[in-house]
Design an enzyme around this catalytic site. Structure first.
Site, mmCIF file in Angstrom:
data_model
loop_
_atom_site.group_PDB
_atom_site.id
_atom_site.type_symbol
_atom_site.label_atom_id
_atom_site.label_comp_id
_atom_site.label_asym_id
_atom_site.label_seq_id
_atom_site.Cartn_x
_atom_site.Cartn_y
_atom_site.Cartn_z
ATOM 1 N N ALA A 65 0.857 -1.177 0.000
ATOM 2 C CA ALA A 65 0.000 0.000 0.000
ATOM 3 C C ALA A 65 0.898 1.233 0.000
ATOM 4 C CB ALA A 65 -0.876 -0.013 1.244
ATOM 5 N N GLU A 131 4.046 -5.335 7.204
ATOM 6 C CA GLU A 131 3.232 -4.316 7.882
ATOM 7 C C GLU A 131 3.573 -4.179 9.357
ATOM 8 O OE1 GLU A 131 2.098 -6.559 5.753
ATOM 9 O OE2 GLU A 131 0.640 -5.668 4.373
HETATM 10 N N1 CAA Z 1 4.597 3.382 -0.331
HETATM 11 C C1 CAA Z 1 5.023 4.561 -0.822
HETATM 12 N N2 CAA Z 1 6.244 4.745 -1.383
HETATM 13 C C2 CAA Z 1 7.051 3.684 -1.457
HETATM 14 C C3 CAA Z 1 6.675 2.415 -0.968
HETATM 15 C C4 CAA Z 1 5.384 2.277 -0.396
HETATM 16 N N3 CAA Z 1 4.931 1.116 0.047
HETATM 17 N N4 CAA Z 1 7.706 1.557 -1.170
HETATM 18 C C5 CAA Z 1 8.681 2.254 -1.758
HETATM 19 N N5 CAA Z 1 8.294 3.543 -1.934
HETATM 20 C C6 CAA Z 1 9.063 4.626 -2.534
HETATM 21 C C7 CAA Z 1 10.163 5.087 -1.616
HETATM 22 O O1 CAA Z 1 9.681 6.004 -0.662
HETATM 23 C C8 CAA Z 1 11.130 5.711 -2.594
HETATM 24 O O2 CAA Z 1 10.647 6.987 -2.948
HETATM 25 P P1 CAA Z 1 11.662 8.268 -3.036
HETATM 26 O O3 CAA Z 1 12.637 7.889 -4.145
HETATM 27 O O4 CAA Z 1 10.766 9.402 -3.389
HETATM 28 O O5 CAA Z 1 12.334 8.343 -1.706
HETATM 29 C C9 CAA Z 1 11.009 4.833 -3.830
HETATM 30 O O6 CAA Z 1 9.747 4.148 -3.681
HETATM 31 C C10 CAA Z 1 12.096 3.785 -3.926
HETATM 32 O O7 CAA Z 1 12.114 3.046 -2.702
HETATM 33 P P2 CAA Z 1 13.437 2.827 -1.833
HETATM 34 O O8 CAA Z 1 14.395 3.956 -2.027
HETATM 35 O O9 CAA Z 1 13.017 2.561 -0.425
HETATM 36 O O10 CAA Z 1 14.040 1.523 -2.509
HETATM 37 P P3 CAA Z 1 14.970 0.430 -1.835
HETATM 38 O O11 CAA Z 1 15.427 -0.451 -2.950
HETATM 39 O O12 CAA Z 1 16.004 1.068 -0.992
HETATM 40 O O13 CAA Z 1 14.011 -0.405 -0.851
HETATM 41 C C11 CAA Z 1 11.988 -1.603 -0.250
HETATM 42 C C12 CAA Z 1 12.965 -1.182 -1.383
HETATM 43 C C13 CAA Z 1 12.705 -2.568 0.696
HETATM 44 C C14 CAA Z 1 10.817 -2.321 -0.928
HETATM 45 C C15 CAA Z 1 11.518 -0.358 0.526
HETATM 46 O O14 CAA Z 1 11.088 0.633 -0.407
HETATM 47 C C16 CAA Z 1 10.395 -0.626 1.466
HETATM 48 O O15 CAA Z 1 10.614 -1.168 2.546
HETATM 49 N N6 CAA Z 1 9.148 -0.219 1.077
HETATM 50 C C17 CAA Z 1 7.961 -0.390 1.933
HETATM 51 C C18 CAA Z 1 7.488 -1.826 1.964
HETATM 52 C C19 CAA Z 1 6.318 -1.963 2.916
HETATM 53 O O16 CAA Z 1 6.429 -1.727 4.104
HETATM 54 N N7 CAA Z 1 5.162 -2.382 2.363
HETATM 55 C C20 CAA Z 1 3.932 -2.565 3.156
HETATM 56 C C21 CAA Z 1 3.073 -1.328 3.060
HETATM 57 S S1 CAA Z 1 1.658 -1.407 4.115
HETATM 58 C C22 CAA Z 1 0.510 -2.374 3.303
HETATM 59 O O17 CAA Z 1 0.749 -2.871 2.238
HETATM 60 C C23 CAA Z 1 -0.836 -2.523 3.994
HETATM 61 C C24 CAA Z 1 -1.746 -3.490 3.362
HETATM 62 O O18 CAA Z 1 -1.806 -4.665 3.743
HETATM 63 C C25 CAA Z 1 -2.710 -3.116 2.316
#
Ligand code: CAA
Length: 257
Positions: A65, A131
């Site tokens: 998300a 999450e």
């Molecule tokens: N939401 C919004 N933006 C996100 C995102 C997310 N879930 N995941 C990545 N992005 C964005 C980052 O903020 C970043 O943006 P900027 O360049 O503007 O800073 C861009 O995408 C690239 O991401 P990273 O620089 O973080 O890339 P990375 O290779 O270093 O890391 C990753 C990759 C490990 C996937 C990391 O981005 C991450 O941990 N993302 C979040 C994953 C997460 O927690 N997902 C669960 C969300 S909650 C959910 O899904 C609830 C549900 O059940 C419906």
């Protein structure tokens, strides 16, 4: 025109939907989910579309998300969350849905994978429900579908630690159906989709429904459903054609009647 998706209708009854929000690793914001639900509704009603593939890009299928959008929602916003209805429409898609996964499939991305019927993943794919690291739990079916897919101990470990699973382990655990080289994921998904698209559409539809019943009903009710579906298909022209084609030693040509 959707702005977060690229949709390609193929000539052979396959529709390929590519999630396209690369700047946010295809994070599933409300707009993207609404567009995806609309596209699936359109594909469900289009008689030429037999099978749909959802894919992302090499770095991410979808990283969950959209956390920035989530940050703006308070309790009332979450109670009235329009994404719930979008997820319900996506999960109710009646035709075969294939996920072709490379890179991150996390949170809502992993939940979207689990809405698919068949999952082809590149060896670079990573799955998880992180999450818990945000102080929340999966909210789009993650706890329920993950446990059914991989069993209790692994589902507990993934959801409670936020650890991720690589493609090899996801294959062993039953979360995906096949692992490919990363560059071949979509191609292999297209092969599988085309194969399904050539089968009798009514049989495909009832087979999907019967298999899904096995997940949420008792055995006796599931067997009853299967028998009814099997009997219904006996009245179709495609059953006659399938049997005749076998006897005449030629490929069947199904019409969906
Ligand atoms: N939401 C919004 N933006 C996100 C995102 C997310 N879930 N995941 C990545 N992005 C964005 C980052 O903020 C970043 O943006 P900027 O360049 O503007 O800073 C861009 O995408 C690239 O991401 P990273 O620089 O973080 O890339 P990375 O290779 O270093 O890391 C990753 C990759 C490990 C996937 C990391 O981005 C991450 O941990 N993302 C979040 C994953 C997460 O927690 N997902 C669960 C969300 S909650 C959910 O899904 C609830 C549900 O059940 C419906």
């Amino acid at each position: 025109m959707p702005s977060n998706l690229v949709v390609q209708a193929q000539a052979d009854g396959v529709r390929l939907i590519t999630l396209h929000r690369p700047q946010a690793l295809n994070a599933l914001n409300t707009e993207l989910l609404a567009e995806l639900a609309d596209e699936l509704d359109a594909a469900a009603h289009d008689e030429h579309t037999r099978t749909v593939i959802i894919t992302g890009n090499r770095k991410a299928f979808a990283a969950g998300a959209d956390i920035n959008e989530m940050a703006e929602r308070d309790l009332v916003g979450i109670l009235n969350d329009p994404r719930v209805a979008h997820w319900q429409r996506i999960a109710a898609f009646p035709k075969p849905l294939i996920a072709a996964v490379n890179g991150f499939a996390l949170g809502g991305g992993c939940e979207l994978v689990m809405c698919a019927d068949i999952v082809i993943a590149g060896s670079d794919a990573r799955f998880g429900q992180p999450e818990i690291n945000l102080g929340i739990i999966p909210g789009a079916g993650g706890t329920q579908r993950l446990l059914r897919a991989v069993g209790k101990p692994l589902a507990m470990q993934l959801v409670l630690t936020g650890e991720t699973l690589d493609a090899r382990h996801a294959l062993q655990a039953g979360l995906i159906s096949e692992m490919t080289q990363p560059e071949l994921t979509v191609e292999r998904a297209l092969q599988v989709a085309r194969s399904i698209a050539q089968k009798a559409p009514l049989a495909v539809r009832l087979a999907k429904e019967a298999l899904l019943k096995a997940q949420d009903t008792d055995l006796a009710s599931g067997l009853r459903f299967e028998r009814h579906a099997f009997t219904l298909l006996a009245g179709t022209a495609d059953r006659d054609e399938g049997i005749r084609a076998f006897q005449e030693k030629r490929p069947a040509s199904f019409i969906g009647r």
